[in-house]
Design an enzyme around this catalytic site. Structure first.
Site, PDB file in Angstrom:
ATOM      1  N   LYS A   1      15.282  -7.898  -7.460  1.00  0.00           N
ATOM      2  CA  LYS A   1      15.143  -6.512  -6.956  1.00  0.00           C
ATOM      3  C   LYS A   1      14.668  -6.556  -5.497  1.00  0.00           C
ATOM      4  O   LYS A   1      15.221  -5.876  -4.640  1.00  0.00           O
ATOM      5  CB  LYS A   1      14.133  -5.759  -7.798  1.00  0.00           C
ATOM      6  CG  LYS A   1      13.656  -4.442  -7.182  1.00  0.00           C
ATOM      7  CD  LYS A   1      12.686  -3.683  -8.051  1.00  0.00           C
ATOM      8  CE  LYS A   1      11.281  -4.113  -7.897  1.00  0.00           C
ATOM      9  NZ  LYS A   1      10.571  -3.559  -6.737  1.00  0.00           N
ATOM     10  N   ASN A   2      13.654  -7.382  -5.216  1.00  0.00           N
ATOM     11  CA  ASN A   2      13.038  -7.339  -3.887  1.00  0.00           C
ATOM     12  C   ASN A   2      13.827  -8.087  -2.824  1.00  0.00           C
ATOM     13  O   ASN A   2      13.437  -8.078  -1.659  1.00  0.00           O
ATOM     14  CB  ASN A   2      11.592  -7.831  -3.963  1.00  0.00           C
ATOM     15  CG  ASN A   2      10.728  -6.826  -4.719  1.00  0.00           C
ATOM     16  OD1 ASN A   2      11.160  -5.698  -4.993  1.00  0.00           O
ATOM     17  ND2 ASN A   2       9.539  -7.226  -5.095  1.00  0.00           N
TER      18      ASN A   2
ATOM     19  N   ARG B   1       9.465   3.701  -2.342  1.00  0.00           N
ATOM     20  CA  ARG B   1       8.888   3.372  -1.039  1.00  0.00           C
ATOM     21  C   ARG B   1       9.776   2.421  -0.251  1.00  0.00           C
ATOM     22  O   ARG B   1       9.765   2.406   0.975  1.00  0.00           O
ATOM     23  CB  ARG B   1       7.529   2.696  -1.152  1.00  0.00           C
ATOM     24  CG  ARG B   1       6.695   2.995  -2.319  1.00  0.00           C
ATOM     25  CD  ARG B   1       5.501   2.097  -2.391  1.00  0.00           C
ATOM     26  NE  ARG B   1       5.092   1.637  -1.083  1.00  0.00           N
ATOM     27  CZ  ARG B   1       4.475   2.406  -0.178  1.00  0.00           C
ATOM     28  NH1 ARG B   1       4.223   3.646  -0.481  1.00  0.00           N
ATOM     29  NH2 ARG B   1       4.146   1.939   1.001  1.00  0.00           N
TER      30      ARG B   1
ATOM     31  N   CYS C   1       0.833   4.970  -3.358  1.00  0.00           N
ATOM     32  CA  CYS C   1       1.455   4.754  -4.668  1.00  0.00           C
ATOM     33  C   CYS C   1       0.345   4.303  -5.613  1.00  0.00           C
ATOM     34  O   CYS C   1      -0.794   4.097  -5.196  1.00  0.00           O
ATOM     35  CB  CYS C   1       2.591   3.750  -4.554  1.00  0.00           C
ATOM     36  SG  CYS C   1       2.142   2.086  -4.934  1.00  0.00           S
TER      37      CYS C   1
ATOM     38  N   ARG D   1      -0.860   1.355   0.720  1.00  0.00           N
ATOM     39  CA  ARG D   1       0.390   0.740   1.190  1.00  0.00           C
ATOM     40  C   ARG D   1       0.914   1.429   2.465  1.00  0.00           C
ATOM     41  O   ARG D   1       1.999   1.980   2.495  1.00  0.00           O
ATOM     42  CB  ARG D   1       1.437   0.752   0.080  1.00  0.00           C
ATOM     43  CG  ARG D   1       0.950  -0.036  -1.123  1.00  0.00           C
ATOM     44  CD  ARG D   1       1.950  -0.039  -2.247  1.00  0.00           C
ATOM     45  NE  ARG D   1       3.093  -0.916  -1.935  1.00  0.00           N
ATOM     46  CZ  ARG D   1       4.131  -1.074  -2.759  1.00  0.00           C
ATOM     47  NH1 ARG D   1       4.176  -0.396  -3.900  1.00  0.00           N
ATOM     48  NH2 ARG D   1       5.125  -1.871  -2.446  1.00  0.00           N
TER      49      ARG D   1
ATOM     50  N   VAL E   1       2.395   1.795   6.401  1.00  0.00           N
ATOM     51  CA  VAL E   1       3.494   1.078   7.068  1.00  0.00           C
ATOM     52  C   VAL E   1       3.215   0.941   8.564  1.00  0.00           C
ATOM     53  O   VAL E   1       4.134   0.878   9.385  1.00  0.00           O
ATOM     54  CB  VAL E   1       4.850   1.780   6.827  1.00  0.00           C
ATOM     55  CG1 VAL E   1       5.286   1.627   5.379  1.00  0.00           C
ATOM     56  CG2 VAL E   1       4.782   3.259   7.231  1.00  0.00           C
TER      57      VAL E   1
ATOM     58  N   GLN F   1       2.260  -1.513  10.292  1.00  0.00           N
ATOM     59  CA  GLN F   1       2.782  -2.733  10.930  1.00  0.00           C
ATOM     60  C   GLN F   1       4.276  -2.605  11.248  1.00  0.00           C
ATOM     61  O   GLN F   1       4.753  -3.134  12.247  1.00  0.00           O
ATOM     62  CB  GLN F   1       2.546  -3.945  10.026  1.00  0.00           C
ATOM     63  CG  GLN F   1       1.089  -4.165   9.697  1.00  0.00           C
ATOM     64  CD  GLN F   1       0.252  -4.478  10.933  1.00  0.00           C
ATOM     65  OE1 GLN F   1       0.599  -5.352  11.714  1.00  0.00           O
ATOM     66  NE2 GLN F   1      -0.819  -3.728  11.136  1.00  0.00           N
TER      67      GLN F   1
ATOM     68  N   ASP G   1       2.859  -9.843  -7.875  1.00  0.00           N
ATOM     69  CA  ASP G   1       3.784  -9.204  -8.825  1.00  0.00           C
ATOM     70  C   ASP G   1       3.793  -9.884 -10.181  1.00  0.00           C
ATOM     71  O   ASP G   1       4.446  -9.407 -11.101  1.00  0.00           O
ATOM     72  CB  ASP G   1       5.214  -9.195  -8.266  1.00  0.00           C
ATOM     73  CG  ASP G   1       5.330  -8.246  -7.099  1.00  0.00           C
ATOM     74  OD1 ASP G   1       6.363  -8.277  -6.409  1.00  0.00           O
ATOM     75  OD2 ASP G   1       4.378  -7.490  -6.859  1.00  0.00           O
TER      76      ASP G   1
ATOM     77  N   ARG H   1      12.555   0.536 -13.358  1.00  0.00           N
ATOM     78  CA  ARG H   1      12.754   0.420 -11.913  1.00  0.00           C
ATOM     79  C   ARG H   1      13.056  -1.023 -11.531  1.00  0.00           C
ATOM     80  O   ARG H   1      13.789  -1.281 -10.592  1.00  0.00           O
ATOM     81  CB  ARG H   1      11.498   0.868 -11.156  1.00  0.00           C
ATOM     82  CG  ARG H   1      11.133   2.302 -11.383  1.00  0.00           C
ATOM     83  CD  ARG H   1      10.063   2.738 -10.430  1.00  0.00           C
ATOM     84  NE  ARG H   1      10.376   2.296  -9.070  1.00  0.00           N
ATOM     85  CZ  ARG H   1       9.659   2.660  -8.007  1.00  0.00           C
ATOM     86  NH1 ARG H   1       8.603   3.422  -8.165  1.00  0.00           N
ATOM     87  NH2 ARG H   1       9.985   2.245  -6.810  1.00  0.00           N
TER      88      ARG H   1
HETATM   89  C1  EPZ Z   1       6.613  -5.936  -1.266  1.00  0.00           C
HETATM   90  O1  EPZ Z   1       5.973  -4.708  -1.064  1.00  0.00           O
HETATM   91  C2  EPZ Z   1       7.224  -5.854  -2.660  1.00  0.00           C
HETATM   92  N1  EPZ Z   1       8.217  -4.764  -2.688  1.00  0.00           N
HETATM   93  C3  EPZ Z   1       6.125  -5.617  -3.693  1.00  0.00           C
HETATM   94  O2  EPZ Z   1       6.745  -5.635  -4.970  1.00  0.00           O
HETATM   95  C4  EPZ Z   1       5.119  -6.762  -3.607  1.00  0.00           C
HETATM   96  O3  EPZ Z   1       4.072  -6.521  -4.501  1.00  0.00           O
HETATM   97  C5  EPZ Z   1       4.576  -6.867  -2.172  1.00  0.00           C
HETATM   98  O4  EPZ Z   1       5.675  -7.020  -1.249  1.00  0.00           O
HETATM   99  C6  EPZ Z   1       3.639  -8.055  -2.000  1.00  0.00           C
HETATM  100  O5  EPZ Z   1       4.330  -9.241  -2.335  1.00  0.00           O
HETATM  101  C7  EPZ Z   1       9.428  -4.988  -2.147  1.00  0.00           C
HETATM  102  O6  EPZ Z   1       9.717  -6.051  -1.624  1.00  0.00           O
HETATM  103  C8  EPZ Z   1      10.416  -3.854  -2.234  1.00  0.00           C
HETATM  104  P1  EPZ Z   1       3.420  -5.727   1.793  1.00  0.00           P
HETATM  105  P2  EPZ Z   1       5.446  -4.343   0.431  1.00  0.00           P
HETATM  106  O7  EPZ Z   1       3.890  -4.941   2.969  1.00  0.00           O
HETATM  107  O8  EPZ Z   1       6.339  -4.962   1.444  1.00  0.00           O
HETATM  108  C9  EPZ Z   1      -0.677  -3.986   3.481  1.00  0.00           C
HETATM  109  C10 EPZ Z   1       7.167  -4.925  -7.150  1.00  0.00           C
HETATM  110  O9  EPZ Z   1       6.441  -4.888  -8.139  1.00  0.00           O
HETATM  111  N2  EPZ Z   1       0.157  -3.415   4.563  1.00  0.00           N
HETATM  112  O10 EPZ Z   1       3.690  -7.185   1.756  1.00  0.00           O
HETATM  113  O11 EPZ Z   1       5.226  -2.878   0.472  1.00  0.00           O
HETATM  114  C11 EPZ Z   1      -0.336  -3.384   2.129  1.00  0.00           C
HETATM  115  O12 EPZ Z   1      -1.066  -2.197   1.933  1.00  0.00           O
HETATM  116  C12 EPZ Z   1       6.657  -4.477  -5.806  1.00  0.00           C
HETATM  117  O13 EPZ Z   1       8.356  -5.346  -7.154  1.00  0.00           O
HETATM  118  C13 EPZ Z   1      -0.453  -2.674   5.572  1.00  0.00           C
HETATM  119  O14 EPZ Z   1      -1.670  -2.453   5.557  1.00  0.00           O
HETATM  120  O15 EPZ Z   1       4.055  -5.082   0.474  1.00  0.00           O
HETATM  121  C14 EPZ Z   1      -0.739  -4.474   1.176  1.00  0.00           C
HETATM  122  O16 EPZ Z   1      -2.123  -4.398   0.945  1.00  0.00           O
HETATM  123  C15 EPZ Z   1       5.258  -3.894  -5.909  1.00  0.00           C
HETATM  124  N3  EPZ Z   1       0.316  -2.158   6.575  1.00  0.00           N
HETATM  125  C16 EPZ Z   1      -0.429  -5.755   1.944  1.00  0.00           C
HETATM  126  O17 EPZ Z   1      -0.359  -5.371   3.333  1.00  0.00           O
HETATM  127  C17 EPZ Z   1       1.669  -2.375   6.635  1.00  0.00           C
HETATM  128  O18 EPZ Z   1       2.326  -1.895   7.590  1.00  0.00           O
HETATM  129  C18 EPZ Z   1       0.908  -6.414   1.561  1.00  0.00           C
HETATM  130  O19 EPZ Z   1       1.883  -5.406   1.573  1.00  0.00           O
HETATM  131  C19 EPZ Z   1       2.275  -3.145   5.599  1.00  0.00           C
HETATM  132  C20 EPZ Z   1       1.501  -3.658   4.591  1.00  0.00           C
END
Ligand code: EPZ
Length: 424
Positions: free
Chosen positions: A22-23, A96, A120, A125, A127, A129, A312, A404
């Protein structure tokens, strides 16, 4: 809302095929926006989130063709005509990952309007960055009315290559910036890039489309922007989280299962922990034969970015610890609220306490069935595993969360001998 009803206690036996990740599929679908030529994808998982993303892309103007109506894993995407560069609140609030159209639309159309994803269940979460990186590439970005309004200045200008170091490792942040950088003028360096295999799979497709990327698989990606990208064909990498989920199911319930069409080399951290728990695994290039004849041993772990133990998989291994002998500590370092499955597992008789971002589980001999509620995607998987290990009947409500990210999980489990059915 659909529910899953199961009666626990039967060991799992047989073979299960793992679907595409999925990811990886979600960013890969968005990559089609970067070219006006067709992208052919195979091994696309048939999931709710993928269907949602395809609908969003069609609203943007992408032609989505399934060459064989019965084969939902093979799709052709054609983004020759972009009708609108907007991802509405309606779309983004359901998923998202819609934020992943921001980078490609900005790179291709020089403008994009994407609803800010709200929080969520598992965390805020943000964005920030993604936005910081695109600004570094010359985009002017305003947040107005809950939308991210981005454009290059002047609109005829392309994005410009930049040196970017994200404050934390972000998977979709890396993917958004990587896709934007492929069409920027000049060279972009992404430091502190995410190394998840799904990022690498996206990068492989982009290279097939003519992108110039080096450092794939490392935390430093260097992208030399090009004028145009062309069409390509790609098969989506197998889903390591689905494979890991089935490994945890065997560890918690017992039995012998051949897991096929997977990528064991992307599951090292998970397999190390499950081996410690007593799961026996024979490993081939694209298969794992998992056998469990005893009660699992409790294993402590902490989640971290790839290649360490994936967040995950945290809920699923916690379900194994719930019935393991001994106590374990589970520390979640990525998301601030990813323990919602704990209270539901305790309803099944588990003995898990939360202290900050750590859960302490005292394994119990037997869980006993009850009605529980899914709160997020991986929590649902954890409750299904626990329900199959519990005595008696368990019902998991709100399994739209499960749908999902898993393709008809109950059908795969039924074929493995589990007593489980979906109630409409
Ligand atoms: C991806 O989410 C995955 N989703 C998530 O999978 C997964 O849990 C996560 O990466 C961590 O591995 C997809 O790939 C579609 P992050 P993502 O940006 O990219 C913080 C599932 O179950 N952060 O790596 O949204 C954030 O809050 C889902 O399949 C910021 O603060 O995760 C988190 O604490 C759930 N600012 C950490 O970084 C930002 O701009 C990691 O988030 C971006 C992130």
């Amino acid at each position: 809302m659909d529910k899953l009803r199961m009666v626990g206690g039967s060991p799992l036996k047989g073979e299960v095929k793992i679907a595409g990740a999925k990811n990886a599929a979600l960013p890969i679908l968005c990559a089609c926006l970067l070219t006006d030529e067709p992208i052919v994808l195979r091994n696309l998982p048939d999931l709710q989130d993928v269907r949602t993303m395809l609908k969003l892309l069609q609203e943007i103007g992408v032609e989505v063709i399934f060459p064989d109506q019965d084969d939902r894993n093979h799709v052709v995407l054609n983004a020759a005509v972009i009708k609108s560069s907007e991802a509405t609140y309606e779309m983004v609030k359901t998923m998202r990952a819609s934020i992943l159209v921001l980078g490609p639309l900005l790179a291709r159309m020089h403008s994009a309007k994407v609803s800010l994803p709200g929080g969520c269940a598992i965390g805020a979460r943000p964005v920030d960055q993604h936005i910081k990186g695109l600004k570094a590439m010359g985009a002017s970005i305003k947040i107005k009315g809950g939308y991210i309004q981005a454009e290059t200045k002047p609109p005829t200008e392309r994005l410009k290559g930049a040196s970017i170091l994200t404050d934390m490792i972000t998977v979709t942040g890396t993917e958004n910036l990587l896709m934007a950088a492929t069409l920027a003028s000049g060279t972009t360096t992404l430091e502190n890039a995410a190394r998840e295999p799904e990022v690498g799979d996206l990068a492989e497709l982009l290279v097939k489309m003519g992108a110039k990327i080096s450092g794939i698989g490392t935390d430093r990606l260097v992208i030399e922007g090009v004028e145009k990208l062309h069409g390509a064909e790609h098969s989506v990498i197998p889903d390591r989280i689905e494979a890991g989920t089935f490994l945890c199911a065997v560890a918690a319930v017992g039995g012998e299962v051949l897991i096929q069409d997977c990528r064991p080399d992307t599951l090292d951290a998970v397999m190390v922990k499950l081996k410690e728990a007593g799961l026996q695994m024979e490993v081939g290039s694209d298969w794992i034969k998992a056998t469990m004849q005893t009660r699992p041993m409790a294993v402590s772990f902490r989640t971290s970015e790839y290649p360490a133990f994936p967040t995950d998989m945290q809920a699923q291994l916690m379900a194994v610890n719930a019935v393991a002998s001994g106590s374990s500590t589970i520390t979640e370092t990525i998301f601030e609220n990813r323990f919602m499955h704990v209270q539901e597992l305790n309803r099944l008789g588990a003995d898990i306490a939360i202290e900050g971002n750590t859960a302490i589980a005292q394994g119990v001999e037997k869980l006993s069935g009850a009605t529980v509620m899914a709160t997020d995607l991986r929590a649902s998987a954890s409750l299904v595993i626990a329900g199959l290990a519990a005595q008696g009947e368990t019902q998991v409500d709100r399994i739209y969360h499960l749908d999902r990210g898993y393709d008809r999980m109950e059908q795969k489990l039924t074929r493995l001998g589990a007593r489980i059915e979906r109630i409409k």
